[in-house]
Scaffold this active site. Structure first.
Site, PDB file in Angstrom:
ATOM      1  N   ASP A 134     -10.257  -3.454   6.089  1.00 18.61           N
ATOM      2  CA  ASP A 134     -10.674  -2.447   7.078  1.00 18.61           C
ATOM      3  C   ASP A 134     -10.005  -2.709   8.424  1.00 18.61           C
ATOM      4  OD1 ASP A 134     -12.351  -4.797   7.218  1.00 18.61           O
ATOM      5  OD2 ASP A 134     -13.712  -3.723   8.551  1.00 18.61           O
ATOM      6  N   GLU A 174     -15.262  -6.255   7.729  1.00 18.29           N
ATOM      7  CA  GLU A 174     -15.218  -7.415   8.611  1.00 18.29           C
ATOM      8  C   GLU A 174     -15.372  -6.955  10.041  1.00 18.29           C
ATOM      9  OE1 GLU A 174     -13.745 -10.657  11.176  1.00 18.29           O
ATOM     10  OE2 GLU A 174     -12.987  -8.634  11.052  1.00 18.29           O
TER      11      GLU A 174
HETATM   12 ZN   LIG Z   1      -9.405  -9.279  11.668  1.00 19.31          ZN
END
Ligand SMILES: [Zn+2]
Length: 393
Positions: free
Chosen positions: A80, A145
């Site tokens: 992501d 994340e």
């Molecule tokens: Zn990163």
């Protein structure tokens, strides 16, 4: 065009804003499946925030040794990216990888799609040179994340822990370099813990203070003492690997907005970034002792965002250091500075975790970019690290 650059561009073209993986993991998974990796997709999270995670593993010496006899190295990272911000402010479209002045521009160029491409091609080249390596190889990817990070790496780590899967070494591809690829790696991170302090008073008219109890006045002396402890660096002195623990107030709210009303409560938010010399419990006790000593009436809620971790010099740190020196001539600096990363979750199931990736100067910014040459350098560092670890007895 190099294989690594090509894969990096393919990944950047996929608009994988958290938690959308946008097909990145399928693309990487296909490449690894061809090399004998077993793929496991672990989805997690509610329907409107579905996170995709990939655990891919290639056990060494199939049929010749038990898996337990071989060490496992995992590369870890995220597919992501953070949102682009205003697209019109970019010099070229954030999801159209573009070259200018020897740099590759695009959202995720640095954080961290070039690292992912470098992982894959380093593994490919390593297996081309060593058809039956002694190392077991793994890749741990998440699409969450940059977001809340509750359905991502932590879920995969819990799954692995529950079935007793072991990771011996882990390299996280977060951008850690300052000026040149390889000049800094993270061999640990500080812990983070937040506190929300609600000081209880009694609301009343400013002109009749004897009928009220001002929470701002009540907490001010305690706050001054906490500030003084912090200014003196007296939470702890840090150690060889960590700077001293630091405490910062982020928000203070009190008052109704009217200038003739004593507020009923004051709310103060603060955060600790702490070294391995302190624990959440020791810091909580000290803050509470100061508040109690000043007779403050309060409620205090704590949230531990992550415990500190440290990978002392050992097999992995030494392999990474040598790989960097062999590839670039740089003697890399070990650091535990900066914010948190998913390495805090991996450190719970893996004793040796290091973060190593490209220069972090443009991450999360408009016109995020990486030096094109650094992509190849990074891939070579990863491949050399695999070779080093594979050569260990
Ligand atoms: Zn990163």
């Amino acid at each position: 065009m190099s294989r690594t650059l090509q894969l990096a561009e393919q990944l950047i073209s996929r608009p994988s804003v958290t938690p959308d993986d946008a097909g990145c993991q399928a693309l990487i998974g296909e490449r690894l499946a061809r090399l004998g990796f077993e793929l496991e997709t672990i989805e997690s999270g509610p329907a409107d925030f579905r996170v995709t995670n990939l655990w891919a593993r290639r056990i060494a010496l199939p049929g010749q040794a038990s898996a337990g006899a071989c060490k496992t190295i995992a590369f870890a990272g995220h597919t992501d990216v953070v949102p682009t911000g205003p697209v019109e402010q970019w010099s070229s479209h954030p999801f159209a990888p573009t070259h200018r002045d020897g740099k590759l521009f695009g959202r995720g160029a640095c954080d961290m799609k070039s690292s992912l491409a470098a992982f894959v091609v380093a593994i490919e080249e390593f297996l081309e040179a060593h058809a039956s390596p002694r190392l077991s190889l793994a890749l741990l990817l998440t699409s969450d994340e940059e977001g809340p990070a509750v359905d991502g790496t932590v879920v995969v780590c819990n799954t692995l822990a529950a079935r007793g899967d072991v990771i011996d070494y882990c390299i996280v591809g977060e951008p850690t370099a300052v000026e040149r690829c390889g000049d800094m790696i993270k061999n640990g991170r500080r812990g983070t813990m937040s506190g929300k302090l609600t000081v209880k008073g009694v609301q009343g008219h400013i002109a009749y203070p004897h009928l009220a109890n001002n929470p701002v006045h009540a907490v001010a002396p305690a706050l001054a003492e906490l500030v003084a402890i912090n200014a003196a660096g007296a939470w702890d002195a840090g150690n060889e690997w960590f700077q001293p623990t630091s405490w910062q107030v982020s928000n203070i709210h009190a008052g109704t907005g009217a200038s003739n009303v004593i507020p009923g409560t004051a709310v103060i938010d603060f955060n600790f970034r702490f070294s391995t010399e302190s624990t959440p419990e020791s810091l909580q006790q000290r803050v509470q002792a100061v508040l109690d000593a000043h007779g403050v009436a309060y409620e205090l809620k704590w949230t531990v965002g992550g415990l500190p971790f440290l990978t002392a010099p050992g097999e992995l740190v030494e392999a990474v250091q040598s790989a960097i020196t062999d590839e670039t001539g740089i003697a890399t600096e070990l650091s535990t500075s900066g914010g948190t990363s998913d390495a805090r979750f991996i450190a719970k199931i893996c004793k040796q975790v290091v973060e190593l990736g490209p220069v972090n100067a443009s991450i999360h910014k408009i016109d995020e970019h990486i030096e094109v040459a650094a992509i190849e350098t990074l891939k070579n560092i990863y491949r050399r690290t695999l070779e080093r670890l594979n050569g260990l007895e």
